[in-house]
Design a protein around this motif. Structure first.
Motif, PDB file in Angstrom:
ATOM      1  N   VAL A  15       0.832  -1.201   0.000  1.00 10.81           N
ATOM      2  CA  VAL A  15       0.000   0.000   0.000  1.00 10.81           C
ATOM      3  C   VAL A  15       0.868   1.253   0.000  1.00 10.81           C
ATOM      4  O   VAL A  15       0.605   2.218  -0.735  1.00 10.81           O
ATOM      5  N   ALA A  16       1.925   1.253   0.813  1.00 11.43           N
ATOM      6  CA  ALA A  16       2.791   2.427   0.911  1.00 11.43           C
ATOM      7  C   ALA A  16       3.526   2.696  -0.399  1.00 11.43           C
ATOM      8  O   ALA A  16       3.652   3.852  -0.825  1.00 11.43           O
ATOM      9  N   MET A  17       4.016   1.641  -1.050  1.00 10.30           N
ATOM     10  CA  MET A  17       4.704   1.832  -2.334  1.00 10.30           C
ATOM     11  C   MET A  17       3.751   2.347  -3.401  1.00 10.30           C
ATOM     12  O   MET A  17       4.085   3.262  -4.168  1.00 10.30           O
ATOM     13  N   LEU A  18       2.554   1.748  -3.479  1.00 11.92           N
ATOM     14  CA  LEU A  18       1.574   2.203  -4.462  1.00 11.92           C
ATOM     15  C   LEU A  18       1.209   3.664  -4.235  1.00 11.92           C
ATOM     16  O   LEU A  18       1.133   4.459  -5.185  1.00 11.92           O
ATOM     17  N   GLU A  19       0.982   4.026  -2.978  1.00 10.13           N
ATOM     18  CA  GLU A  19       0.632   5.405  -2.640  1.00 10.13           C
ATOM     19  C   GLU A  19       1.763   6.358  -3.010  1.00 10.13           C
ATOM     20  O   GLU A  19       1.538   7.424  -3.606  1.00 10.13           O
ATOM     21  N   ALA A  20       2.993   5.979  -2.650  1.00  7.17           N
ATOM     22  CA  ALA A  20       4.140   6.852  -2.867  1.00  7.17           C
ATOM     23  C   ALA A  20       4.409   7.064  -4.355  1.00  7.17           C
ATOM     24  O   ALA A  20       4.650   8.189  -4.808  1.00  7.17           O
ATOM     25  N   LEU A  21       4.385   5.995  -5.122  1.00  2.00           N
ATOM     26  CA  LEU A  21       4.649   6.107  -6.558  1.00  2.00           C
ATOM     27  C   LEU A  21       3.529   6.849  -7.271  1.00  2.00           C
ATOM     28  O   LEU A  21       3.777   7.677  -8.157  1.00  2.00           O
ATOM     29  N   SER A  22       2.296   6.579  -6.894  1.00  2.15           N
ATOM     30  CA  SER A  22       1.161   7.263  -7.514  1.00  2.15           C
ATOM     31  C   SER A  22       1.217   8.764  -7.251  1.00  2.15           C
ATOM     32  O   SER A  22       0.943   9.579  -8.143  1.00  2.15           O
ATOM     33  N   GLU A  23       1.578   9.134  -6.021  1.00  2.00           N
ATOM     34  CA  GLU A  23       1.666  10.549  -5.676  1.00  2.00           C
ATOM     35  C   GLU A  23       2.825  11.219  -6.404  1.00  2.00           C
ATOM     36  O   GLU A  23       2.680  12.316  -6.963  1.00  2.00           O
ATOM     37  N   ALA A  24       3.992  10.570  -6.408  1.00  2.00           N
ATOM     38  CA  ALA A  24       5.175  11.181  -6.998  1.00  2.00           C
ATOM     39  C   ALA A  24       5.080  11.289  -8.517  1.00  2.00           C
ATOM     40  O   ALA A  24       5.623  12.224  -9.116  1.00  2.00           O
ATOM     41  N   LEU A  25       4.418  10.326  -9.154  1.00  3.28           N
ATOM     42  CA  LEU A  25       4.319  10.297 -10.621  1.00  3.28           C
ATOM     43  C   LEU A  25       2.977  10.815 -11.136  1.00  3.28           C
ATOM     44  O   LEU A  25       2.635  10.601 -12.291  1.00  3.28           O
ATOM     45  N   GLU A  26       2.240  11.492 -10.267  1.00  4.00           N
ATOM     46  CA  GLU A  26       0.930  12.031 -10.668  1.00  4.00           C
ATOM     47  C   GLU A  26       1.078  12.929 -11.897  1.00  4.00           C
ATOM     48  O   GLU A  26       1.971  13.781 -11.956  1.00  4.00           O
ATOM     49  N   GLY A  27       0.216  12.723 -12.867  1.00  5.07           N
ATOM     50  CA  GLY A  27       0.254  13.525 -14.084  1.00  5.07           C
ATOM     51  C   GLY A  27       1.057  12.898 -15.206  1.00  5.07           C
ATOM     52  O   GLY A  27       0.975  13.353 -16.355  1.00  5.07           O
ATOM     53  N   MET A  28       1.857  11.870 -14.904  1.00 10.30           N
ATOM     54  CA  MET A  28       2.620  11.176 -15.936  1.00 10.30           C
ATOM     55  C   MET A  28       1.776  10.001 -16.440  1.00 10.30           C
ATOM     56  O   MET A  28       1.796   8.918 -15.872  1.00 10.30           O
ATOM     57  N   GLU A  29       1.020  10.220 -17.493  1.00 12.23           N
ATOM     58  CA  GLU A  29       0.109   9.182 -17.989  1.00 12.23           C
ATOM     59  C   GLU A  29       0.878   8.011 -18.599  1.00 12.23           C
ATOM     60  O   GLU A  29       0.527   6.847 -18.391  1.00 12.23           O
ATOM     61  N   GLU A  30       1.915   8.304 -19.373  1.00 11.30           N
ATOM     62  CA  GLU A  30       2.786   7.277 -19.925  1.00 11.30           C
ATOM     63  C   GLU A  30       4.142   7.379 -19.250  1.00 11.30           C
ATOM     64  O   GLU A  30       4.710   8.475 -19.138  1.00 11.30           O
ATOM     65  N   PHE A  31       4.645   6.256 -18.775  1.00  8.72           N
ATOM     66  CA  PHE A  31       5.893   6.272 -18.024  1.00  8.72           C
ATOM     67  C   PHE A  31       7.056   6.690 -18.923  1.00  8.72           C
ATOM     68  O   PHE A  31       7.213   6.197 -20.037  1.00  8.72           O
ATOM     69  N   ASP A  32       7.877   7.601 -18.404  1.00  4.46           N
ATOM     70  CA  ASP A  32       9.071   8.061 -19.109  1.00  4.46           C
ATOM     71  C   ASP A  32      10.164   8.281 -18.065  1.00  4.46           C
ATOM     72  O   ASP A  32      10.112   9.236 -17.288  1.00  4.46           O
TER      73      ASP A  32
END
Length: 253
Positions: free
Chosen positions: A139-156
């Protein structure tokens, strides 16, 4: 955000630090105080019911001092979570630098251009350890990555910056602490006196935890990200949590 309704939580006779989670397994553990969760759960229940922030501070003071064994013991509970946080840091730093992260099943060449949510899930699945904290780490990893990468629709990976990695680590530690408090609260969140109070209480508690993480951990990372590795970040997390516990111990004394 999770709630305490998903688990009964630990009992009075449960160990202060489970063996798999201990950041200092060679050091002795004190005997838990009788009814060590009672004061914390009572005050947290009062906060959930009435929304008084003083009750929340009092609950966290009792949580740090008594429920978890104080600043020298409580942070040891986060050893497994901190190790996973270090592994997450290493993986994201490697991707930022265009290097293979060395994580089984993760190939940089196949990540760029994929849906970011799918990349996040793949990273978390690859990094998740097989221990008793796996659910909370996930849960913590999903939350952290989702928050940090918010707005990046395609990973780069070219768009991963030092600031993104710092934000990710702050969100990760925040979520680890928050989820542990929720787990330990048992039925305190069932004390809500009105509809919507549980959600309001959860939000307020998470904001307080994030504020503490920003205060005590951000200075340890700012400007230093490229000089750190996962093992060092593991130590940074544990130091920050110890400083948070020291601050909370002073609440309501």
């Amino acid at each position: 955000m999770g709630t305490s309704t998903s688990s009964r939580g630990p009992g009075t006779n449960s160990p202060l630090v489970p063996p798999w989670a201990d950041s200092d397994s060679q050091a002795p553990l004190p005997e838990p105080e009788p009814q060590r969760f009672r004061g914390f759960r009572t005050k947290l229940g009062q906060f959930v019911s009435d929304g008084d922030r003083d009750d929340l501070r009092s609950a966290l003071g009792r949580y740090a001092r008594t429920a978890t064994g104080g600043r020298t013991v409580g942070p040891r509970r986060f050893g497994a979570m901190a190790r996973s946080g270090g592994a997450l840091f290493d993986a994201m730093a490697a991707l930022r630098d265009g290097r293979d992260p060395g994580v089984p099943g993760i190939d940089l060449a196949t990540l760029n251009g994929r849906d970011t949510d799918l990349v996040i899930e793949a990273l978390v699945d690859a990094l998740l350890p097989p221990n008793g904290d796996a659910d909370r780490i996930r849960v913590a990893m999903l939350e952290a990555l989702s928050e940090a990468l918010e707005g990046m629709e395609e990973f780069d990976s070219n768009n991963i910056t030092d600031d993104i990695i710092v934000d990710m680590m702050l969100a990760y530690v925040t979520q680890c602490i928050y989820e542990q408090i929720v787990l330990d609260s048992r039925d305190a969140f069932a004390k809500a006196a009105a509809a919507g109070r549980v959600e309001q209480a959860e939000k307020a508690m998470r904001e307080l935890v994030r504020s503490a993480a920003d205060k005590h951990m951000a200075p340890l990372l700012a400007g230093n990200v490229r000089t750190l590795n996962g093992r060092m970040v593991e130590a940074v997390q544990l130091r920050a949590i110890a400083d948070i516990w020291a601050e909370w111990e002073a609440y309501d004394q």
